[in-house]
Design a protein around this motif. Structure first.
Motif: not given
Length: 80
Positions: A55, A46-47, A62, A58-59, A43-44, A39-40
């Motif tokens: 979003d 996505m950023r 993850g 990517f969610h 998130y990275q 999940m992290y």
């Protein structure tokens, strides 16, 4: 000789059965940590992509990666 072999085999099976809950718990925790890492990482990514509206992708990615790890990963995906 057969009796000794049967006793050794039975003792190995019983020893494995006794350690099984501990190993299962450790496996659950390991999967949960791996799921949180998935999940992290999503998130990275996505950023880094920095794209509006991505979003959900990517969610979902993850969650999928985390859930593929097993029960611990699915739990982590559900909690996060």
């Amino acid at each position: 000789m057969r009796l000794c072999a049967c006793l050794v085999l039975l003792s190995i099976l019983c020893a494995n059965a006794a350690a099984s809950p501990i190993l299962e718990g450790g496996r659950f925790v390991w999967d949960a940590v791996g799921g949180a890492w998935d999940m992290y990482r999503a998130y990275q990514d996505m950023r880094e992509a920095n794209y509006i509206g991505a979003d959900k992708y990517f969610h979902a990615r993850g969650n999928y990666d985390a859930a593929q790890r097993g029960p611990g990963g699915a739990w982590a995906a559900k909690v996060i």
